[in-house]
Design an enzyme around this catalytic site. Structure first.
Site, PDB file in Angstrom:
ATOM      1  N   ASP A   1       0.876  -1.165   0.000  1.00 30.05           N
ATOM      2  CA  ASP A   1       0.000   0.000   0.000  1.00 30.05           C
ATOM      3  C   ASP A   1       0.915   1.217   0.000  1.00 30.05           C
ATOM      4  O   ASP A   1       1.864   1.282   0.797  1.00 30.05           O
ATOM      5  CB  ASP A   1      -0.854   0.047   1.274  1.00 30.05           C
ATOM      6  CG  ASP A   1      -2.053  -0.879   1.233  1.00 30.05           C
ATOM      7  OD1 ASP A   1      -2.136  -1.722   0.318  1.00 30.05           O
ATOM      8  OD2 ASP A   1      -2.900  -0.779   2.141  1.00 30.05           O
TER       9      ASP A   1
ATOM     10  N   HIS B   1       4.395  -7.658  -0.049  1.00 31.76           N
ATOM     11  CA  HIS B   1       3.940  -8.870  -0.730  1.00 31.76           C
ATOM     12  C   HIS B   1       4.642  -9.026  -2.080  1.00 31.76           C
ATOM     13  O   HIS B   1       5.090  -8.047  -2.672  1.00 31.76           O
ATOM     14  CB  HIS B   1       2.426  -8.811  -0.936  1.00 31.76           C
ATOM     15  CG  HIS B   1       1.653  -8.739   0.355  1.00 31.76           C
ATOM     16  ND1 HIS B   1       0.947  -9.799   0.863  1.00 31.76           N
ATOM     17  CD2 HIS B   1       1.499  -7.724   1.250  1.00 31.76           C
ATOM     18  CE1 HIS B   1       0.375  -9.453   2.012  1.00 31.76           C
ATOM     19  NE2 HIS B   1       0.702  -8.193   2.271  1.00 31.76           N
TER      20      HIS B   1
ATOM     21  N   SER C   1       9.539   3.720   4.904  1.00 30.34           N
ATOM     22  CA  SER C   1       9.842   2.801   3.824  1.00 30.34           C
ATOM     23  C   SER C   1       9.561   3.327   2.431  1.00 30.34           C
ATOM     24  O   SER C   1       8.705   4.176   2.230  1.00 30.34           O
ATOM     25  CB  SER C   1       9.032   1.522   4.024  1.00 30.34           C
ATOM     26  OG  SER C   1       7.721   1.830   4.429  1.00 30.34           O
TER      27      SER C   1
END
Length: 259
Positions: free
Chosen positions: A86, A142, A226
């Site tokens: 996301d 992911h 991040s």
């Protein structure tokens, strides 16, 4: 003056002592009292969270929260590259012949970022994408595609912020910060999946130790701050036509497709 001020703040947050204090505090029980206000300030969608907000023992646990099964879906097409996180697609472009990418008007050395002269040759002329995760985002990572790990290694000892100000005023955070670099082979092509931490040294926790990744599986998480950089070989990737900069995206949504 403005540039000097931002750089001063960035250096202060990067300092090992300051970073260690922030990390220690976020993992302490004392930080639990901040969770409700954090959730409110950053407008966290609590309906998506796997656990109730009161069950988290500290801010770090809340920051690295998992989501309920099924709240993110992945495009079931082997040629589609889905977003691994996301976040916000902050920039994309071409890896230039002199091994440079330009992000927010600032040049970054791919050689310095990857640290492997031989490995980067195949990415010259290919596409790059920069995905930034703010404190409001879900911070689990992911796999963007079914692929085989060719190599995975770590570089970097810094922890500069990787938000817009960090990218603009910091000392090359994408190529200085602690980062985990994974090269995947998918559909006969290679892609580099660079996970860049911030604020804390060693802020990336890798979970997938097997060689073959499945699209959508959780492979790692950011413990604080991040950015993700994706690099594709020349003439192998086409970005979605409707995507513009900046572009909000969720895990599993298509970024583009392999040609």
């Amino acid at each position: 003056m403005k540039t000097w001020f931002y750089r001063l703040l960035i250096e202060l947050t990067n300092h090992k002592f300051t970073s260690a204090l922030l990390k220690k505090f976020s993992q302490s029980k004392i930080s639990k009292f901040l969770i409700p206000s954090y959730a409110k300030v950053y407008n966290i969608n609590q309906e998506e969270m796997l656990y109730d907000i009161d069950t988290y023992e500290n801010l770090h646990e809340f920051f690295t929260r998992k989501l309920k099964p099924g709240v993110r879906s992945f495009v079931n097409d082997e040629k589609v590259i889905t977003s691994p996180v996301d976040g916000v697609l902050e920039d994309y472009g071409i890896v230039e012949s002199d091994k440079i990418i330009t992000v927010k008007g600032k040049q970054y050395s791919i050689l310095e970022m990857i640290g492997d002269e031989h490995r980067i040759k195949k990415y010259i002329g290919g596409k790059f994408l920069i995905l930034y995760l703010s404190p409001s985002h879900y911070h689990r990572i992911h796999s963007p595609i079914d692929g085989e790990i060719i190599t995975q290694y770590t570089l970097g000892t810094k922890s500069y912020p990787v938000n817009r100000y960090g990218l603009k005023y910091g000392k090359s955070p994408l190529s200085k910060n602690y980062r985990v670099i994974t090269e995947l082979k998918a559909q006969g092509n290679h892609l580099l999946f660079v996970k860049v931490g911030a604020m804390f040294i060693n802020s990336i926790e890798c979970m997938a130790t097997h060689q073959n990744w499945q699209k959508g599986e959780e492979v790692a998480y950011f413990s604080f701050g991040s950015t993700v950089v994706l690099l594709f070989e020349k003439d192998t990737f086409e970005i979605q036509n409707h995507i513009h900069i900046p572009y909000d995206i969720q895990v599993g949504e298509p970024l583009g497709h392999i040609k």
